[in-house]
Design an enzyme around this catalytic site. Sequence first.
Site, mmCIF file in Angstrom:
data_model
loop_
_atom_site.group_PDB
_atom_site.id
_atom_site.type_symbol
_atom_site.label_atom_id
_atom_site.label_comp_id
_atom_site.label_asym_id
_atom_site.label_seq_id
_atom_site.Cartn_x
_atom_site.Cartn_y
_atom_site.Cartn_z
ATOM 1 N N ARG A 215 -3.070 13.098 -6.271
ATOM 2 C CA ARG A 215 -3.323 12.053 -7.255
ATOM 3 C C ARG A 215 -4.662 12.301 -7.943
ATOM 4 O O ARG A 215 -5.542 12.970 -7.407
ATOM 5 C CB ARG A 215 -3.319 10.678 -6.585
ATOM 6 N N LYS A 242 -3.310 6.803 -0.256
ATOM 7 C CA LYS A 242 -2.563 5.575 -0.508
ATOM 8 C C LYS A 242 -1.862 5.082 0.755
ATOM 9 O O LYS A 242 -1.634 3.888 0.929
ATOM 10 C CB LYS A 242 -1.540 5.820 -1.615
ATOM 11 N N HIS A 314 -0.504 10.693 -13.817
ATOM 12 C CA HIS A 314 0.226 10.609 -12.543
ATOM 13 C C HIS A 314 1.579 11.323 -12.615
ATOM 14 O O HIS A 314 2.134 11.711 -11.585
ATOM 15 C CB HIS A 314 0.429 9.145 -12.147
ATOM 16 N N ARG A 317 2.098 14.591 -10.848
ATOM 17 C CA ARG A 317 2.564 14.544 -9.451
ATOM 18 C C ARG A 317 4.091 14.558 -9.418
ATOM 19 O O ARG A 317 4.704 15.226 -8.582
ATOM 20 C CB ARG A 317 2.001 13.297 -8.767
#
Length: 387
Positions: A215, A242, A314, A317
Amino acid sequence: MSLFRRNEIWYASYSLPGGKRIKESLGTKDKRQAQELHDKRKAELWRVEKLGDLPDVTFEEACLRWLEEKADKKSLDSDKSRIEFWLEHFEGIRLKDISEAKIYSAVSRMHNRKTKEIWKQKVQAAIRKGKELPVYEPKPVSTQTKAKHLAMIKAILRAAERDWKWLEKAPVIKIPAVRNKRVRWLEKEEAKRLIDECPEPLKSVVKFALATGLRKSNIINLEWQQIDMQRRVAWVNPEESKSNRAIGVALNDTACKVLRDQIGKHHKWVFVHTKAAKRADGTSTPAVRKMRIDSKTSWLSACRRAGIEDFRFHDLRHTWASWLIQSGVPLSVLQEMGGWESIEMVRRYAHLAPNHLTEHARKIDDIFGDNVPNMSHSEIMEDIKKA
């Protein structure tokens, strides 16, 4: 009940009727005002305990207590941002006067605050240069943004009712369902175009993201002490992940090449700026400085030049995960590589690798009994072009 001071702010320490000890900020540096608030709070607690009264608490007091109790929460900055929005509507309002109708009315008028901040900056720049002031055009927010803000105030009011006993009954707030969007990912040619359009150090960050699937925050905050080049491994600490657990990141040749190119630029941070930039006020930044996580200007410009639309950082990813799945990496392995907490979070990529279902689908061929040739993708595309 006692008073004490911390960082020039006065606090009150007291025990609830059940015996639980509570410390809360009185929000003032003035001792006399702190004593008045202390006495008011003490009388309020007596009425609550002896007479069963509900305390007369304002919304900002509830927000303050929420932030104090959630001080160790990883997403506390997000909470603060959403609380800031609600304070614009309910500051000074008593909790018992906040209704469902008022909450929904506030959400219905939500506009993108970042857009307004950018507009204000442009106004200041126009004033300095003596140019015509730009017109403010409000940008609506997504259903997901509204849902997150509603969830925030719902959690605070529910805590006020159930945990703090400040409300007899919290408003019933319905959170709108948010549809899961499609997984946005790039083809290899698109990724190459994007990389070519990115200036340094963004170019290196984008390459590293595509090589590791990390991330943005994990990349920008990456320190040299988290990397073992000899073992070709990087670590993400539990407090930075996370899933709240440590993640080991295998470094491929591409990732190692990016890291080697950063050696010598900074003693602590891996990815840094090396050239000074102009601030909005006309001053210059230091040449060598840490990258900002919230900076999007270079990213958006690179996407525009590369002809790539509707693509967030993002989504790099998602691109990394999609490429791995299409290359035959099992979902369970992808889950471990990406540090996802559950396999359900990885199933969004399963449709990109339906090859394991092909043999089962061929059972229908047996039923028809036709001699259907097993053509490759290139052969099929060649026949389509000839048609």
